[in-house]
Design a protein around this motif. Structure first.
Motif, short mmCIF file in Angstrom:
data_model
loop_
_atom_site.label_atom_id
_atom_site.label_comp_id
_atom_site.label_asym_id
_atom_site.label_seq_id
_atom_site.Cartn_x
_atom_site.Cartn_y
_atom_site.Cartn_z
N LEU A 155 0.80 -1.20 0.21
CA LEU A 155 0.09 -0.05 -0.09
C LEU A 155 0.87 1.08 -0.01
CD1 LEU A 155 -2.51 1.42 1.22
CD2 LEU A 155 -1.45 1.26 3.42
N LEU A 156 0.96 1.87 -0.97
CA LEU A 156 1.78 2.79 -0.48
C LEU A 156 1.91 3.95 -1.85
CD1 LEU A 156 3.84 0.84 1.69
CD2 LEU A 156 1.70 1.88 2.14
N PRO A 157 1.82 5.09 -1.53
CA PRO A 157 2.13 5.90 -2.50
C PRO A 157 3.41 6.35 -2.70
CG PRO A 157 1.31 7.10 -0.57
CD PRO A 157 1.42 5.78 -0.34
N ILE A 158 3.58 6.42 -4.08
CA ILE A 158 5.15 6.61 -4.40
C ILE A 158 5.23 8.38 -4.37
CG2 ILE A 158 6.74 6.93 -6.10
CD1 ILE A 158 5.76 3.98 -6.97
N SER A 159 6.22 8.73 -3.69
CA SER A 159 6.60 9.95 -3.70
C SER A 159 7.33 10.35 -5.01
CB SER A 159 7.14 10.74 -2.57
OG SER A 159 8.49 10.38 -2.51
N LEU A 160 7.76 11.76 -5.28
CA LEU A 160 8.66 12.21 -6.29
C LEU A 160 9.85 11.82 -5.94
CD1 LEU A 160 6.94 15.26 -7.31
CD2 LEU A 160 6.52 13.23 -8.23
N ALA A 161 10.33 11.74 -4.64
CA ALA A 161 11.44 11.40 -3.96
C ALA A 161 12.23 10.30 -4.55
CB ALA A 161 11.46 11.56 -2.55
N GLU A 162 11.53 9.14 -5.16
CA GLU A 162 12.02 8.03 -5.56
C GLU A 162 12.80 8.23 -6.71
OE1 GLU A 162 8.58 5.53 -6.44
OE2 GLU A 162 9.32 5.24 -8.35
N LYS A 163 12.49 9.28 -7.46
CA LYS A 163 13.08 9.16 -8.78
C LYS A 163 14.75 9.79 -8.64
CE LYS A 163 9.25 9.21 -11.57
NZ LYS A 163 8.53 10.18 -12.94
N CYS A 164 14.91 10.52 -7.47
CA CYS A 164 16.18 11.11 -7.31
C CYS A 164 16.85 10.37 -6.19
CB CYS A 164 15.86 12.67 -6.96
SG CYS A 164 14.86 13.07 -5.60
N SER A 165 16.51 9.13 -5.73
CA SER A 165 16.99 8.36 -4.63
C SER A 165 18.23 7.83 -5.03
CB SER A 165 15.99 7.65 -4.05
OG SER A 165 15.07 8.33 -3.38
N LYS A 166 19.32 7.73 -4.32
CA LYS A 166 20.57 6.82 -4.78
C LYS A 166 20.08 5.49 -4.81
CE LYS A 166 23.30 9.99 -1.81
NZ LYS A 166 24.59 10.26 -0.93
N PRO A 167 20.76 4.81 -5.90
CA PRO A 167 20.52 3.50 -6.14
C PRO A 167 20.63 2.38 -5.24
CG PRO A 167 22.20 4.40 -7.92
CD PRO A 167 21.77 5.48 -6.47
N THR A 168 21.50 2.61 -3.91
CA THR A 168 21.78 1.90 -3.00
C THR A 168 20.96 1.88 -1.89
OG1 THR A 168 23.58 3.25 -2.11
CG2 THR A 168 24.01 1.30 -3.71
N THR A 169 19.98 2.99 -1.91
CA THR A 169 19.03 3.35 -0.82
C THR A 169 17.96 2.16 -0.64
OG1 THR A 169 19.29 5.58 -0.98
CG2 THR A 169 17.60 4.98 0.16
N ASP A 189 5.98 1.29 10.14
CA ASP A 189 6.52 2.32 9.43
C ASP A 189 7.46 3.29 10.09
OD1 ASP A 189 6.86 4.06 7.11
OD2 ASP A 189 4.82 5.29 7.50
N THR A 190 8.86 3.39 9.62
CA THR A 190 9.69 3.91 10.36
C THR A 190 10.13 5.38 9.89
OG1 THR A 190 11.54 3.17 8.85
CG2 THR A 190 10.72 1.57 10.24
N ALA A 191 10.90 6.07 11.01
CA ALA A 191 11.19 7.27 10.49
C ALA A 191 12.19 7.36 9.34
CB ALA A 191 11.89 8.05 11.91
N GLU A 192 12.89 6.47 9.00
CA GLU A 192 13.78 6.11 7.76
C GLU A 192 12.79 6.23 6.57
OE1 GLU A 192 17.01 3.39 5.66
OE2 GLU A 192 16.12 2.71 7.69
N TYR A 193 11.98 5.37 6.57
CA TYR A 193 11.07 5.36 5.53
C TYR A 193 10.50 6.54 4.97
CZ TYR A 193 11.32 0.15 5.61
OH TYR A 193 11.64 -1.22 5.67
N ILE A 194 9.79 7.18 6.27
CA ILE A 194 9.16 8.39 5.96
C ILE A 194 10.21 9.50 5.61
CG2 ILE A 194 7.79 10.30 7.25
CD1 ILE A 194 6.76 7.87 9.14
N GLY A 195 11.38 9.64 6.04
CA GLY A 195 12.23 10.36 5.73
C GLY A 195 12.53 10.85 4.27
#
Length: 266
Positions: A11-25, A140-146
């Motif tokens: 379940l989960l919406p994708i944010s625009l942040a995924e497109k600029c995340s580092k490959p190893t994240t 749901d963790t602070a890391e994921y949310i961050g």
């Protein structure tokens, strides 16, 4: 949830942040396009259940943005079942409370938690690993949310919460307020759609020790709970989505069709 993620939720919406995340994240599944590494056939770890056909053509989900990154080759987890498998489209059955402490049920729970985190995601229901039992796990963790933009986090009313294991959950709405947001699912890879969910819910059930548990949830946690409880009824988010908002992950940023509800609370 494919995270509601790997939404999962999930379940989960994708944010625009995924497109600029580092490959190893390692991102929560709600914002991760899952990649698979082939594996050899393995024995069914749950011999009491025969809900799926041969696993000879199956593959195991691995963590990591690119194929092969972040893999633990010694870790073997049950596959995530995909849309079309009957186990995802039929109601799951309740777990006998006296059986919750058994080695079999505890192993199922452990495998669900590992599979959710390995994905990584924020929620998983037992039918998603081919087990037709009423068990859900979510976290749901602070890391994921961050990884999400602050304005998106605020709009979704998303806050971290510790691991929850709920056996035989029963859910009810606590208000008539709803919100529209994009969701995804591990069992429907590569797609997202807007789903209307209640903003406040109450879930009661049993924890992994067989003790009563009650969860009063709002915002994003309430959405994850609704998404996972739907799985136990044989319902996928695509059964509840706003049809014309359905799209591939790659097209998530494109404008909504005229007349479609915009993301947000109502």
């Amino acid at each position: 949830m494919e995270s509601l993620h790997r939404f999962s939720l999930r379940l989960l919406p994708i944010s625009l942040a995924e497109k600029c995340s580092k490959p190893t994240t390692r991102l929560p599944i709600s914002r991760l396009t899952r990649l698979y590494a082939p594996k050899s056939e393995f024995m069914n770890p749950y011999p009491h259940f025969t809900t799926r056909k041969s696993l000879s053509s199956s593959s195991i989900a691995r963590a990591g943005w690119f194929r092969g990154m972040g893999q633990n080759k010694k870790t073997i987890l049950p596959d995530i079942v995909k849309a079309g498998d009957p186990v995802l489209h039929e109601p799951a059955r309740e777990v006998d409370p006296e059986e919750i402490g058994s080695e079999r049920i505890q192993k199922i729970i452990d495998d669900m938690v590992k599979a959710m985190r390995m994905a990584p995601g924020v929620g998983l229901a037992a039918p998603q690993i081919g087990i037709p039992l009423r068990i859900i796990v979510l976290e749901d963790t602070a890391e994921y949310i961050g990884y999400a933009p602050k304005d998106e986090i605020k709009a979704q009313d998303r806050r971290p919460f510790d691991l929850l294991v709920i056996v035989n959950p029963k859910i009810k709405k606590k208000s008539n307020k709803t919100a529209f947001f994009f969701e995804g699912c591990l069992s429907v890879d590569g797609f997202r759609a807007i789903v209307e969910r209640h903003l406040d819910v109450e879930v009661v059930g049993l924890n992994r020790d067989g003790q009563p548990i009650k969860v009063d949830a709002s915002g994003w946690q309430a959405r994850i709970l609704q998404h996972e409880c739907d799985h136990l009824e044989g319902t996928l988010y695509v059964d509840q989505m706003v049809p014309r908002t359905f799209r591939t992950v790659e097209n998530l940023d494109l404008p909504l069709a005229e007349g479609c509800p915009k993301p947000g609370s109502r």
